[in-house]
Scaffold this active site. Sequence first.
Site, mmCIF file in Angstrom:
data_model
loop_
_atom_site.group_PDB
_atom_site.id
_atom_site.type_symbol
_atom_site.label_atom_id
_atom_site.label_comp_id
_atom_site.label_asym_id
_atom_site.label_seq_id
_atom_site.Cartn_x
_atom_site.Cartn_y
_atom_site.Cartn_z
ATOM 1 N N LYS A 186 -6.702 -15.401 -36.054
ATOM 2 C CA LYS A 186 -6.323 -16.481 -36.987
ATOM 3 C C LYS A 186 -6.690 -17.806 -36.325
ATOM 4 C CE LYS A 186 -3.443 -19.457 -38.415
ATOM 5 N NZ LYS A 186 -3.877 -20.887 -38.458
ATOM 6 N N GLY A 197 -1.765 -23.537 -28.450
ATOM 7 C CA GLY A 197 -1.487 -24.582 -29.422
ATOM 8 C C GLY A 197 -0.280 -25.402 -29.010
ATOM 9 N N SER A 198 0.395 -25.939 -30.001
ATOM 10 C CA SER A 198 1.453 -26.908 -29.700
ATOM 11 C C SER A 198 2.711 -26.223 -29.159
ATOM 12 C CB SER A 198 1.803 -27.687 -30.966
ATOM 13 O OG SER A 198 2.551 -26.864 -31.830
ATOM 14 N N VAL A 210 5.375 -24.697 -31.866
ATOM 15 C CA VAL A 210 4.970 -23.399 -32.424
ATOM 16 C C VAL A 210 5.051 -22.331 -31.333
ATOM 17 C CG1 VAL A 210 3.093 -22.102 -33.508
ATOM 18 C CG2 VAL A 210 3.440 -24.504 -34.107
ATOM 19 N N GLY A 211 4.546 -22.653 -30.138
ATOM 20 C CA GLY A 211 4.576 -21.686 -29.027
ATOM 21 C C GLY A 211 5.988 -21.242 -28.717
ATOM 22 N N GLU A 232 -0.224 -20.546 -24.419
ATOM 23 C CA GLU A 232 -0.680 -21.734 -23.697
ATOM 24 C C GLU A 232 -0.282 -22.924 -24.539
ATOM 25 O OE1 GLU A 232 -1.915 -22.157 -20.812
ATOM 26 O OE2 GLU A 232 -2.136 -20.013 -20.388
ATOM 27 N N CYS A 240 -5.549 -29.674 -23.583
ATOM 28 C CA CYS A 240 -4.222 -29.462 -23.008
ATOM 29 C C CYS A 240 -4.245 -29.820 -21.528
ATOM 30 C CB CYS A 240 -3.724 -28.052 -23.255
ATOM 31 S SG CYS A 240 -4.815 -26.807 -22.641
ATOM 32 N N GLU A 274 3.503 -35.130 -24.580
ATOM 33 C CA GLU A 274 2.059 -34.943 -24.758
ATOM 34 C C GLU A 274 1.589 -35.749 -25.969
ATOM 35 O OE1 GLU A 274 0.525 -31.034 -26.016
ATOM 36 O OE2 GLU A 274 -0.927 -31.261 -24.387
#
Length: 498
Positions: A175, A228-229, A232-233, A250, A284, A385
């Site tokens: 995805k 990703g962010s 969400v992680g 990550e 990142c 971030e």
Amino acid sequence: MTAKLKNLIGGKWLAPLSGEYGESLNPADLSEVVARYPRSGKEDIDLAVAAAREAAPLWSQLPAPRRGEILYRAAEILLSRKEELGKVVTREMGKVLSEGLGDIQEAIDFAYYMAGEGRRLVGETVPSELRDKDCKSIRVPHGVFALITPWNFPVAIPAWKIFAALICGNTVVFKPSSDAPLCAQRLVEILQQAGLPAGVLNLVMGAGDAVGEVLAGHPGVDGVSFTGSSPVGERLERLAAELHRPLAAEMGGKNAILVMDDADLSLAVEGVLWGGFGTTGQRCTASSRVVVHQGVHDRFVEKLVAATRSLRLGPGLETLTQVGPLINERGVTKVLNYIRIGQDEGAHLHCGGERVSTKALARGCFVEPTIFSSVTPAMRIAREEIFGPVVAVLSCSSYEEGVDIVNASRFGLSSAIYTRDVNRAARAERDLDSGLVYINASTIGAEIQLPFGGFRHSGSGRPEAGGRMGALDFYSRIKTIYRDFSGRLQKAQISDGS
Ligand code: UN1
């Protein structure tokens, strides 16, 4: 020309069952629709997971060197089409063309690397305590992997995950980010062309985090890898723990460069420009903090600001451009918001700070490269971030204080030191508390033959990419086998005198 994309499920290119499409725009000119991508839903995901499950037994039984040959062919195709694919990356996500080509190069490097792993996939053989018995550990696949990827390395990061999952014998439902679906489709087409059997790699596109979360929580999935962010992680971490499912995540970074008073300042300035403004700060690993020893602070800031002012902003496809646009309007809003926060917090804005509104760039997502000094560790611009072209300069009075500032972050992905003192450089390897440490180089530019991952909230502690402890350990399960060929009952730990 606008590409109309499809999902790949069980070897067939399919429209989404909803019949709905979203748009991927060129960030350098939002009036250009690069691609229309399927807005997939749960039913599409069900089909993709079922296809991956069905393909799993045959794929896992194909000898790993044969799986490697397919990756080797994919590497050759990627190489032969590098120029064209690099341009697709730049058009769809905005990074300058040299970096678009770098994105493809990283995928090529990893394809060759993982193709070679097909002839290793090493386990252990060790002696048994007992006669006529041997012991070994082997790697076996998990089954079906859900791979959820971001837009900032739209070919390289999917390649890290897909190639590693495949070589270990897993099948995949991929995805990609809805900000880079064309890049994803090109990569999948190439793997198909390289000879991947139907159902081994399935592509499901969709908008928003919801599709990724449905996929990550799907009962037919055995493992998840996400880049990703952080929000969400962290949700995926909770979900994975609940479902007892391996997850590599990550997430963010607030990576710092420590500049000591004996550093080569010109080299350090070049490093900050590259680490802070390369990919428009959207890595990142981006160098978003610079901690400078007070003995060279003012001189360093002056040089850095002058160099930053001379950076040329523009569309990534124009050869003179050094800094491209941000990914989309949301990115612009977020970055401008952080710039306002920095000003409100009392940091000193030296340059940048605004969206570019010149006629040539007004249709794109361009924000000027921005430098703040007089930043303190407590300020939000030093802690959160930003994912954009904003560099926060802090100062320190000693090596120890500098290291403490660098390490005092909830993130721990990458850090760097500039110094000419070899002993201090060696100490920094030990003292900088992050998954990646650079000496006399900026925080970006990790190479694929070593593990990649962050400490603390930057990641789940499951590194990606290569090396002894990289992706293979995550994408395979370890099975330990004891074989007794004595023909009699032997008991470990209990000596019978033989
Ligand atoms: C990322 O920003 O998510 O080390 C990955 C680097 C690149 C990978 C970055 N090779 O900067």
